[in-house]
Design an enzyme around this catalytic site. Structure first.
Site, PDB file in Angstrom:
ATOM      1  N   ASN A 130      43.887  22.113  46.516  1.00 52.19           N
ATOM      2  CA  ASN A 130      42.866  21.146  46.095  1.00 52.19           C
ATOM      3  C   ASN A 130      41.924  21.764  45.074  1.00 52.19           C
ATOM      4  OD1 ASN A 130      41.931  22.709  48.315  1.00 52.19           O
ATOM      5  ND2 ASN A 130      40.325  21.222  48.755  1.00 52.19           N
TER       6      ASN A 130
ATOM      7  N   GLU B 295      38.338  20.967  43.220  1.00 46.09           N
ATOM      8  CA  GLU B 295      37.149  20.112  43.272  1.00 46.09           C
ATOM      9  C   GLU B 295      36.340  20.203  41.988  1.00 46.09           C
ATOM     10  OE1 GLU B 295      35.205  21.101  46.972  1.00 46.09           O
ATOM     11  OE2 GLU B 295      36.812  20.140  48.129  1.00 46.09           O
ATOM     12  N   ASN B 296      35.338  19.319  41.902  1.00 44.31           N
ATOM     13  CA  ASN B 296      34.487  19.271  40.715  1.00 44.31           C
ATOM     14  C   ASN B 296      33.100  18.791  41.143  1.00 44.31           C
ATOM     15  OD1 ASN B 296      33.381  17.759  38.117  1.00 44.31           O
ATOM     16  ND2 ASN B 296      34.983  19.164  37.462  1.00 44.31           N
ATOM     17  N   ALA B 297      32.082  19.203  40.375  1.00 43.51           N
ATOM     18  CA  ALA B 297      30.712  18.765  40.665  1.00 43.51           C
ATOM     19  C   ALA B 297      30.616  17.236  40.622  1.00 43.51           C
ATOM     20  CB  ALA B 297      29.747  19.388  39.671  1.00 43.51           C
TER      21      ALA B 297
ATOM     22  N   CYS C 230      43.489  16.408  45.316  1.00 45.56           N
ATOM     23  CA  CYS C 230      44.043  16.953  46.562  1.00 45.56           C
ATOM     24  C   CYS C 230      45.212  17.908  46.259  1.00 45.56           C
ATOM     25  CB  CYS C 230      44.588  15.836  47.438  1.00 45.56           C
ATOM     26  SG  CYS C 230      43.343  14.733  48.107  1.00 45.56           S
TER      27      CYS C 230
ATOM     28  N   GLU D 121      48.130  17.952  47.677  1.00 48.01           N
ATOM     29  CA  GLU D 121      49.425  17.274  47.679  1.00 48.01           C
ATOM     30  C   GLU D 121      49.759  16.700  46.317  1.00 48.01           C
ATOM     31  OE1 GLU D 121      46.951  17.028  49.811  1.00 48.01           O
ATOM     32  OE2 GLU D 121      47.579  16.321  51.779  1.00 48.01           O
TER      33      GLU D 121
ATOM     34  N   CYS E 254      45.631  12.310  52.762  1.00 48.15           N
ATOM     35  CA  CYS E 254      44.776  11.137  52.568  1.00 48.15           C
ATOM     36  C   CYS E 254      45.627   9.952  52.102  1.00 48.15           C
ATOM     37  CB  CYS E 254      43.666  11.440  51.566  1.00 48.15           C
ATOM     38  SG  CYS E 254      44.210  11.416  49.843  1.00 48.15           S
TER      39      CYS E 254
ATOM     40  N   CYS F 135      47.179  10.181  48.525  1.00 50.75           N
ATOM     41  CA  CYS F 135      48.362  11.052  48.426  1.00 50.75           C
ATOM     42  C   CYS F 135      49.583  10.384  49.056  1.00 50.75           C
ATOM     43  CB  CYS F 135      48.089  12.405  49.079  1.00 50.75           C
ATOM     44  SG  CYS F 135      46.930  13.396  48.109  1.00 50.75           S
TER      45      CYS F 135
HETATM   46  N1  THU Z   1      42.095  17.378  50.705  1.00 50.58           N
HETATM   47  C1  THU Z   1      43.357  17.682  50.293  1.00 50.58           C
HETATM   48  O1  THU Z   1      43.557  18.421  49.320  1.00 50.58           O
HETATM   49  N2  THU Z   1      44.397  17.198  51.012  1.00 50.58           N
HETATM   50  C2  THU Z   1      44.279  16.482  52.161  1.00 50.58           C
HETATM   51  O2  THU Z   1      45.284  16.116  52.747  1.00 50.58           O
HETATM   52  C3  THU Z   1      42.944  16.139  52.673  1.00 50.58           C
HETATM   53  C4  THU Z   1      41.801  16.502  51.811  1.00 50.58           C
HETATM   54  C5  THU Z   1      40.960  17.968  49.976  1.00 50.58           C
HETATM   55  C6  THU Z   1      40.159  17.051  49.109  1.00 50.58           C
HETATM   56  C7  THU Z   1      38.834  17.775  49.068  1.00 50.58           C
HETATM   57  O3  THU Z   1      38.901  18.774  48.059  1.00 50.58           O
HETATM   58  C8  THU Z   1      38.746  18.468  50.398  1.00 50.58           C
HETATM   59  O4  THU Z   1      40.066  18.527  50.900  1.00 50.58           O
HETATM   60  C9  THU Z   1      37.847  17.785  51.395  1.00 50.58           C
HETATM   61  O5  THU Z   1      38.184  16.450  51.525  1.00 50.58           O
END
Ligand code: THU
Length: 159
Positions: free
Chosen positions: A61, A63-65, A72, A74, A111, A114
């Site tokens: 995963n 992320e960004n500000a 994600c 996946e 999620c 995905c």
């Molecule tokens: N996240 C995933 O990468 N995959 C999942 O199956 C659930 C959530 C990430 C998204 C975000 O960066 C962090 O987990 C918290 O939600």
């Protein structure tokens, strides 16, 4: 009124009960959590996707500000695989999550976004994707993304 029952079959396994190929996928997903960029959630997710020709593509995963634009693990793995090998079907994906100094004890579940993205590959290649959800204590295996997303919208309604 009628009621529709929808059944989900989940195999509940330990690591040593997985096939060698699925175990390898899990190990790759676990390793990928180290490449996660997750300064906001502190929740590191790794995914490893096996293609029909046995190549493995991985993601974590990012992320960004600006929170919603993060991605994600996946979909990072899936889009990377599709962008590199657009003619080869994905056949299995393993997912693992690391937070607070350890891997989750219970399986991490993908999620909805995905699930929807990977469902499209099942439809496109007419090939189910086995889903391996890793937890330190328990592993869940589901035979397809479609099973994890009942009453799907897969575009067939538009034909
Ligand atoms: N996240 C995933 O990468 N995959 C999942 O199956 C659930 C959530 C990430 C998204 C975000 O960066 C962090 O987990 C918290 O939600």
């Amino acid at each position: 009124m009628k009621e529709l029952q929808i059944q989900l079959n989940v195999s509940v396994l330990t690591l040593d009960e997985l096939s060698a190929a699925d175990r390898e996928l899990v190990e790759r997903a676990k390793g990928m959590t180290r490449t996660s960029y997750s300064p906001y959630s502190h929740f590191s997710v790794g995914a490893a996707l096996r293609l029909a020709d046995n190549r493995i593509f991985c993601g974590s995963n990012q992320e960004n500000a600006a929170f919603p634009i993060g991605m994600c693990a996946e979909r990072t793995a899936f889009f990377y695989a599709q962008a590199t090998a657009p003619d080869t079907a994905p056949v299995a994906i393993a997912i693992a999550a690391f937070t607070g100094g350890s891997f989750l004890k219970q399986p991490i579940s993908p999620c909805g976004a995905c699930r929807q993205a990977l469902l499209e590959a099942e439809t496109r290649y007419k090939q189910p994707i086995r889903v391996i959800l890793y937890g330190e204590e328990t592993i869940y295996v589901v035979d397809s993304m479609r099973s994890l997303l009942p009453l799907t919208f897969d575009g067939s309604e538009m034909e």
